[in-house]
Write an enzyme that holds these catalytic residues in place. Structure first.
Site, PDB file in Angstrom:
ATOM      1  N   THR A 239       0.868  -1.163   0.000  1.00  0.00           N
ATOM      2  CA  THR A 239       0.000   0.000   0.000  1.00  0.00           C
ATOM      3  C   THR A 239       0.913   1.222   0.000  1.00  0.00           C
ATOM      4  O   THR A 239       2.129   1.116   0.212  1.00  0.00           O
ATOM      5  CB  THR A 239      -0.871   0.057   1.270  1.00  0.00           C
ATOM      6  OG1 THR A 239      -0.015   0.058   2.407  1.00  0.00           O
ATOM      7  CG2 THR A 239      -1.821  -1.115   1.351  1.00  0.00           C
ATOM      8  N   LYS A 242       0.262   3.720   4.403  1.00  0.00           N
ATOM      9  CA  LYS A 242       0.537   3.326   5.787  1.00  0.00           C
ATOM     10  C   LYS A 242       1.827   4.036   6.243  1.00  0.00           C
ATOM     11  O   LYS A 242       1.846   5.254   6.240  1.00  0.00           O
ATOM     12  CB  LYS A 242       0.549   1.810   5.890  1.00  0.00           C
ATOM     13  CG  LYS A 242      -0.842   1.214   5.536  1.00  0.00           C
ATOM     14  CD  LYS A 242      -0.935  -0.299   5.616  1.00  0.00           C
ATOM     15  CE  LYS A 242      -2.328  -0.768   5.202  1.00  0.00           C
ATOM     16  NZ  LYS A 242      -2.431  -2.251   5.120  1.00  0.00           N
ATOM     17  N   ARG A 248      -3.999   7.110  -0.399  1.00  0.00           N
ATOM     18  CA  ARG A 248      -4.488   5.741  -0.353  1.00  0.00           C
ATOM     19  C   ARG A 248      -4.284   5.092  -1.712  1.00  0.00           C
ATOM     20  O   ARG A 248      -4.823   5.562  -2.711  1.00  0.00           O
ATOM     21  CB  ARG A 248      -5.973   5.748  -0.002  1.00  0.00           C
ATOM     22  CG  ARG A 248      -6.516   4.401   0.352  1.00  0.00           C
ATOM     23  CD  ARG A 248      -7.742   4.553   1.211  1.00  0.00           C
ATOM     24  NE  ARG A 248      -7.362   4.870   2.568  1.00  0.00           N
ATOM     25  CZ  ARG A 248      -7.543   4.042   3.592  1.00  0.00           C
ATOM     26  NH1 ARG A 248      -8.092   2.865   3.405  1.00  0.00           N
ATOM     27  NH2 ARG A 248      -7.189   4.409   4.798  1.00  0.00           N
TER      28      ARG A 248
HETATM   29  C1  LIG Z   1      -3.262  -3.143   4.509  1.00  0.00           C
HETATM   30  C2  LIG Z   1      -2.725  -4.368   3.865  1.00  0.00           C
HETATM   31  C3  LIG Z   1      -3.154  -4.789   2.593  1.00  0.00           C
HETATM   32  C4  LIG Z   1      -4.357  -4.225   1.898  1.00  0.00           C
HETATM   33  O1  LIG Z   1      -4.382  -2.927   1.613  1.00  0.00           O
HETATM   34  P1  LIG Z   1      -5.753  -2.188   1.252  1.00  0.00           P
HETATM   35  O2  LIG Z   1      -5.261  -0.910   0.714  1.00  0.00           O
HETATM   36  O3  LIG Z   1      -6.521  -2.071   2.536  1.00  0.00           O
HETATM   37  O4  LIG Z   1      -6.465  -3.007   0.236  1.00  0.00           O
HETATM   38  C5  LIG Z   1      -2.506  -5.858   2.003  1.00  0.00           C
HETATM   39  N1  LIG Z   1      -1.514  -6.513   2.635  1.00  0.00           N
HETATM   40  C6  LIG Z   1      -1.113  -6.163   3.864  1.00  0.00           C
HETATM   41  C7  LIG Z   1      -0.009  -6.922   4.518  1.00  0.00           C
HETATM   42  C8  LIG Z   1      -1.718  -5.098   4.533  1.00  0.00           C
HETATM   43  O5  LIG Z   1      -1.331  -4.789   5.773  1.00  0.00           O
END
Ligand SMILES: *Cc1c(COP(=O)(O)O)cnc(C)c1O
Length: 430
Positions: A239, A242, A248
């Site tokens: 992503t 984060k 996003r």
């Molecule tokens: C957050 C996450 C995702 C998915 O991301 P989204 O943007 O919510 O679809 C995939 N893999 C891991 C390890 C994550 O922590």
């Protein structure tokens, strides 16, 4: 002047309801401690790029190979994002990383990025392996309710009962027995570093494609605070919102040998037009992540998580694996006489926003588990450090000791708000 259509009226006059809700959320995000490990604050610059006219443009295809005209600007945006990400992550590889690094910035988010990997390498029914959800893995690594667990034969691995760490012997034994096509290495609720080289050797033994999903830790990897899988894994997905602190979205970094298959899987395999406004925001985030200030932030994220863990342990909480090497902690609150869900709900009332979470081998049910997951990326983006982590641990302790005492919760919420006023968050209007 001309009769041309003007810029237009402001949101607050077109739609006062949504304008007010955005203001409410802005205030909530400002006045509370954001401890959800997957969340952060995108900068004002990232938000400006994201909220731009680039949202209007269709550009199916890739730079210089599009299906619509008018790509003079969008091609440059996408190429700039790719160039910056190649440089940022290329330098984290052991040797020659940037030269053998292909980047696709079009996945709409982390889950679609992962789906594109399945589409590029697997047929329905193929065996895949990933860390089980209950052990800290992600839904898209083969969990039963996910399309990835329904269309593929998922063989989850887990963590050791003794220390709650990923059991590489178990990974190897399962891989040899089941011969997966894809081996996922990546976590969503796991407080320790991943041993990419160990995953690589297992993948090689069974000729699996190794995919590192660094969704949670990509900011730490970019800053050199967590070992990098670039140059080791065949494919790296992430992503962008984060620890990396972008808009996003999702991205795929891979060895060049897999570029064509992955690009084809993203478009036209899975998606239509890319979200160009998001791509622009990601380019800005990649620029920000290449600064010394970002490296300092990433180091502090980990320092803060360590401090918070030590302070919680000192107050009688149980922290899985005994601590953390990354940005998050999995805290067993049951030694304090409370379960995860009521703890998380009471903390939310006190302005401390995390999530309830199962701990490995949790004797309680998933909807009412033993733990909470807390992460430090967002509070670190506000500039908080060691002293604030100590205050936070003390507040958490006070709240779980009196989860139904509205007086205590209100008192803590007021103190939290006062601290938050001293640490304004990037990207928010105060
Ligand atoms: C957050 C996450 C995702 C998915 O991301 P989204 O943007 O919510 O679809 C995939 N893999 C891991 C390890 C994550 O922590």
């Amino acid at each position: 002047m001309s009769d041309a259509q003007p810029y237009g009226p402001a949101l607050s006059s077109v739609d006062p309801d949504i304008a007010r809700l955005i203001d409410d959320e802005n205030r909530r995000e400002h006045e509370t401690m954001r401890l959800i490990a997957s969340e952060n604050y995108a900068s004002r610059a990232v938000m400006e790029a994201t909220g731009s006219c680039l949202t209007n443009k269709y550009s199916e295809g890739y730079a210089r190979k599009r299906y619509y005209e008018g790509q003079q600007v969008v091609d440059q945006v996408e190429e700039l994002a790719i160039t910056r990400l190649r440089r940022l992550f290329g330098k984290t590889a052991a040797a020659g990383g940037e030269d053998d690094l292909h980047v696709n910035v079009q996945p709409y988010s982390g889950s679609p990025a992962n789906l594109a990997v399945y589409l590029a390498f697997c047929q329905p029914g193929d065996v895949i392996m990933g860390l089980g959800l209950a052990a800290g893995g992600h839904l898209t690594h083969g969990h039963g309710v996910s399309i990835t667990g329904k269309y593929f034969k998922s063989v989850p691995y887990g963590v050791r009962k003794s220390d709650h760490r990923i059991d590489m012997d178990e990974v190897r034994a399962l891989a040899k027995e089941h011969r997966p096509k894809l081996l996922w290495a990546g976590t969503t609720a796991y407080p320790r570093q991943l041993d990419w080289a160990a995953f690589r050797s297992i993948a090689d033994e069974v000729s699996a494609v190794l995919v590192a999903d660094i969704a949670h830790i990509s900011g730490l990897v970019a800053a050199g605070v967590h070992p990098s899988p670039i140059g080791i894994a065949d494919v790296v997905t992430s992503t962008t919102h984060k620890t990396l602190r972008g808009p996003r979205g999702g991205m795929i970094l891979s060895k060049k040998a897999h570029a064509a298959a992955l690009d084809k899987a993203v478009f036209p395999g899975l998606q239509g037009g890319p979200h160009n406004h998001t791509t622009a925001g990601l380019a800005v985030a990649a620029l920000e992540a290449s600064t010394d200030a970002f490296v300092a932030y990433a180091k502090q994220v980990v320092e803060n998580a360590k401090t918070l863990g030590e302070e919680l342990v000192a107050r009688g909480f149980a922290v899985t694996t005994g601590g953390t090497d990354n940005h998050l902690l999995l805290v067993d609150v049951t030694p304090k006489g409370i379960a995860g869900k009521p703890a998380a709900q009471a903390l939310d009332k006190a302005g401390i926003v995390g999530n309830y979470n199962a701990i490995p081998f949790d004797p309680r049910k998933p909807f009412d588990p033993s733990g909470i997951r807390v992460g430090t990326p967002a509070v670190t983006s506000r500039g908080m450090g060691k002293e604030e982590m100590r205050m936070l641990a003390a507040w958490i302790d006070r709240v779980v000791a009196a989860p139904t005492d509205d007086g205590v919760l209100a008192k803590v919420a007021a103190e939290v708000k006062e601290l938050c006023n001293r640490f304004p968050a990037p990207g928010l209007r105060v």
